[in-house]
Design a protein around this motif. Structure first.
Motif, short mmCIF file in Angstrom:
data_model
loop_
_atom_site.label_atom_id
_atom_site.label_comp_id
_atom_site.label_asym_id
_atom_site.label_seq_id
_atom_site.Cartn_x
_atom_site.Cartn_y
_atom_site.Cartn_z
N CYS A 128 52.23 35.84 42.47
CA CYS A 128 52.51 35.82 41.03
C CYS A 128 51.57 36.77 40.29
CB CYS A 128 52.30 34.40 40.49
SG CYS A 128 53.34 33.15 41.26
N ILE A 129 51.97 37.12 39.09
CA ILE A 129 51.09 37.85 38.19
C ILE A 129 50.40 36.81 37.33
CG2 ILE A 129 50.94 39.48 36.28
CD1 ILE A 129 53.48 40.83 37.39
N VAL A 130 49.08 36.82 37.34
CA VAL A 130 48.30 35.84 36.57
C VAL A 130 47.41 36.59 35.58
CG1 VAL A 130 46.59 33.99 36.67
CG2 VAL A 130 48.32 34.20 38.48
N LEU A 131 47.56 36.27 34.31
CA LEU A 131 46.67 36.79 33.27
C LEU A 131 45.91 35.58 32.74
CD1 LEU A 131 49.28 39.02 31.38
CD2 LEU A 131 47.71 39.70 33.20
N ASP A 132 44.66 35.46 33.13
CA ASP A 132 43.87 34.27 32.81
C ASP A 132 42.64 34.69 32.01
OD1 ASP A 132 43.18 31.59 32.83
OD2 ASP A 132 42.24 31.66 34.80
#
Length: 184
Positions: free
Chosen positions: A54-58
């Motif tokens: 997944c693409i995770v922007l945290d």
């Protein structure tokens, strides 16, 4: 009023996470998103690198920059529309995106009970993400809100997932939210 300490600053984002102000981890959100999107089978969750799929922007911080309420006299009521522009910052306080959105009040509120339907688009250098969903009064009391997201362009195009936001700081006019996006 929020249960979040008003003295907490944007530098306190990790501390806010430690104290449960943001109750949904990126890992947990990624697992749920990947399973619900059919990217992995439930039996395969243990031992699967879900974050790698997944693409995770945290660790993002959202700050309201501009808000315009379209109120027909008096106080907001059912059908009141708010248009907003918010800035997104990373952990190093670099601006990484801009959110442009609309919220519609779903019921006549006492001011502390605002149920709103939101639609917004976050613009990043590497693409755009649309978020849609309903946020309720618990957000102002420190709960984490979750919106469905769809990647519209760039590296996010064709991916789906969720966005979380939790109030971490700010007054009534310029709230700050901790934000995470997960798209699988």
């Amino acid at each position: 009023m929020s249960d979040i300490d008003p003295n907490e600053t944007r530098a306190g984002l990790d501390e806010a996470k430690a104290f449960g102000a943001i109750g949904i981890s990126a890992q947990g959100l990624a697992i749920a998103t990947a399973v619900l999107r059919g990217a992995i089978e439930p039996a395969d969750v243990p031992g699967t690198d879900v974050l790698g799929r997944c693409i995770v922007l945290d660790g993002l911080r959202e700050v309201v920059e501009k808000m315009q309420l379209h109120v027909d006299g008096g106080l907001p009521q059912q059908g009141t529309v708010a248009e907003y522009v918010d800035a997104l910052f990373d952990r190093d306080d670099n601006r990484v995106g801009t959110i442009t959105g609309t919220a519609v009040l779903l019921a006549d509120p006492p001011m502390t009970h605002l149920w709103q339907l939101h639609r917004n688009v976050a613009e990043f250098d590497d693409g755009t993400i649309e978020a849609v969903g309903i946020l309720g009064p618990s957000l102002a009391q420190g709960a984490t809100g979750v919106l469905s997201v769809t990647g519209l362009s760039g590296r996010y195009a064709g991916r789906h997932g969720h966005r979380t936001l939790a109030l971490i700081d700010g007054d009534g006019d310029t709230p700050h939210y901790a934000v995470t996006y997960v798209l699988c």
